[in-house]
Design a protein around this motif. Sequence first.
Motif, PDB file in Angstrom:
ATOM      1  N   THR A   1      90.763   7.541  31.237  1.00  0.00           N
ATOM      2  CA  THR A   1      90.435   7.300  29.833  1.00  0.00           C
ATOM      3  C   THR A   1      90.423   5.804  29.569  1.00  0.00           C
ATOM      4  O   THR A   1      91.360   5.096  29.931  1.00  0.00           O
TER       5      THR A   1
ATOM      6  N   ILE B   1      90.278   3.039  26.604  1.00  0.00           N
ATOM      7  CA  ILE B   1      90.476   2.928  25.163  1.00  0.00           C
ATOM      8  C   ILE B   1      89.387   2.086  24.505  1.00  0.00           C
ATOM      9  O   ILE B   1      89.106   2.223  23.317  1.00  0.00           O
TER      10      ILE B   1
ATOM     11  N   LYS C   1      83.611   2.589  18.103  1.00  0.00           N
ATOM     12  CA  LYS C   1      83.882   3.794  18.893  1.00  0.00           C
ATOM     13  C   LYS C   1      83.293   3.590  20.291  1.00  0.00           C
ATOM     14  O   LYS C   1      82.271   4.171  20.656  1.00  0.00           O
TER      15      LYS C   1
ATOM     16  N   LEU D   1      84.198   7.512  21.979  1.00  0.00           N
ATOM     17  CA  LEU D   1      85.513   7.915  21.493  1.00  0.00           C
ATOM     18  C   LEU D   1      86.146   6.745  20.740  1.00  0.00           C
ATOM     19  O   LEU D   1      85.908   5.579  21.056  1.00  0.00           O
TER      20      LEU D   1
ATOM     21  N   PRO E   1      90.546   6.035  22.350  1.00  0.00           N
ATOM     22  CA  PRO E   1      91.254   7.171  22.957  1.00  0.00           C
ATOM     23  C   PRO E   1      92.445   6.705  23.787  1.00  0.00           C
ATOM     24  O   PRO E   1      92.364   5.707  24.507  1.00  0.00           O
ATOM     25  N   THR E   2      93.546   7.434  23.698  1.00  0.00           N
ATOM     26  CA  THR E   2      94.752   7.097  24.447  1.00  0.00           C
ATOM     27  C   THR E   2      95.028   8.072  25.580  1.00  0.00           C
ATOM     28  O   THR E   2      95.838   7.771  26.460  1.00  0.00           O
TER      29      THR E   2
ATOM     30  N   THR F   1      93.203  11.706  27.876  1.00  0.00           N
ATOM     31  CA  THR F   1      92.301  12.846  28.071  1.00  0.00           C
ATOM     32  C   THR F   1      92.929  13.770  29.104  1.00  0.00           C
ATOM     33  O   THR F   1      93.315  13.321  30.190  1.00  0.00           O
TER      34      THR F   1
ATOM     35  N   THR G   1      91.418  15.526  23.964  1.00  0.00           N
ATOM     36  CA  THR G   1      91.445  14.080  23.758  1.00  0.00           C
ATOM     37  C   THR G   1      92.316  13.694  22.577  1.00  0.00           C
ATOM     38  O   THR G   1      92.333  14.365  21.542  1.00  0.00           O
ATOM     39  N   CYS G   2      93.041  12.585  22.749  1.00  0.00           N
ATOM     40  CA  CYS G   2      93.758  11.920  21.664  1.00  0.00           C
ATOM     41  C   CYS G   2      93.003  10.645  21.330  1.00  0.00           C
ATOM     42  O   CYS G   2      92.918   9.743  22.160  1.00  0.00           O
ATOM     43  N   GLU G   3      92.437  10.570  20.127  1.00  0.00           N
ATOM     44  CA  GLU G   3      91.766   9.363  19.658  1.00  0.00           C
ATOM     45  C   GLU G   3      92.646   8.707  18.608  1.00  0.00           C
ATOM     46  O   GLU G   3      92.766   9.202  17.487  1.00  0.00           O
TER      47      GLU G   3
END
Length: 504
Positions: A200, A202, A212, A234, A237-238, A240, A255-257
């Motif tokens: 991932t 960022i 983004k 994304l 993002p931190t 996936t 995913t954490c965005e």
Amino acid sequence: MKSIIGFCFFIFVFVQCQQTENVAQYEPLAKQHCGGCHQYADPALLPQATWKNDVLPYMALRMGRDEDLKEKLNVRELSANDLRYKPAQPLVSVADWEKIKAYYLAKAPETFAPAPAREAPASILSLFEVRTATLPSAQLPNVTCVKIDPLNQLVYAADEVNKAVWATDATGKPQQRFGEQPAVSDLQFLDKANRRLLVTYIGESVKVTFQKNGYAQVVDLDKKGSSDLRLTQLYRPTQTLEADLDNDQIPELITCEFGVIEGELSVWKKQNGKYLKKTLSNTPGAVRSVLTDWNKDGRLDIVALFSQSDERVVLYLNKGKLAFEEKTLLRFPPVYGSSYFDLADLNADGRLDIVYTCGDNADYSTVFKPYHGVYLFENQGNERFQQTMFYAMNGAYKALPRDVDLDGDLDLMAIAFYDNPAETPEASLLYFSNDNGTFKPYTIPIGRAGRWLALDAADLDHDGDIDFALGSHPLGLTAGELRKEWANSTGLTILINQAAQLKK
């Protein structure tokens, strides 16, 4: 004369008490407007000057009032980036905002009360052998992510500045490199051989951006680092993850965005060669997710940590067919700076407990906070948790539950990023030994070898105990003053655990 002075003092105290009583009536108004979209932040959480000069002007902006921020910045018009935070219409009147501001400034302490005495950590260097990597970087390494591959006895270190991901052996000697890419925030292994990596990115850097430009791709190390792009555009993002959430033999992506104003926790379903998004939460600050079968029904559930404004730990129960039931497990005030969490059965009662750190300290309130540190919340059943441990640690950034000393219970290894080296130079790396549920702190005096942003754990040298990798990120905002020491950092430090040897 003494009587006159005494009378004046009485009048001063009386007026102060009257003013405090008068602003107390504004508490419901403050809770209404400052606790609607996140947990209410009590005035006692920050010193008065920090509220006045730093936090309240930006709080006002988010409510549609820009007068205080213009005064703070001494400008007639705000920048385009600042205006992104301002809603189209004010959410509070001028009169009500002045009441809220008066309430906070009257109730906030001038300074924090002295922190409660804590157990001073003893030194325990004998438990670890310290190894320093030798990354052949053109510029000072700025590591954003580390990952141990115990199968192949490698350590991956992602260097933001030199746009490279290095794989070193257990001694810290580089073996392989892939890169020429932006900042890496997360790395996961996808195959049993640990040769296909889900990476991932960022964005161009870890700095705040409204672009983004984050993405996730699979890197195949057996094919000279060839990549397979999975997700694009994304928003910072931190993390996936890949997992089959609906049991159809086709894995989804989670995913954490983190974002800035916006952000998301999402599940991506692959259909006809494309990934279709299902948003579980559209609030910013998604930091990390853990997958576990929480209710033992055969389906993987998601537990996620959110930072930024609405700081919380949330359970998403998998109801099948990618439908989820949301339950908030823990919630924190918006000034806490939630930085990490993990799930582990700390008390061996069969229920997953929560290890939590807060210490992100780079926004509007950069004072050292007495509530920053390492927390344990024991699972009481029925999604209820009780705090059973807190250890103050300025700028705490991550804590991993592992059996470090091989005595059969889970210990903790913690790092701090925004620490206070002037007062506690030993406290950027702490080991907590579990003694029948009591966690005794120890320092690992490796000097100021780095400013620790990243931490991972696994049995790197195959001797049966848990080793650690530390990633240093010396650049950027800091509450400390150790640029010269950090300038000598190699970016990666490896701690080889000696517990297995000591047991012999």
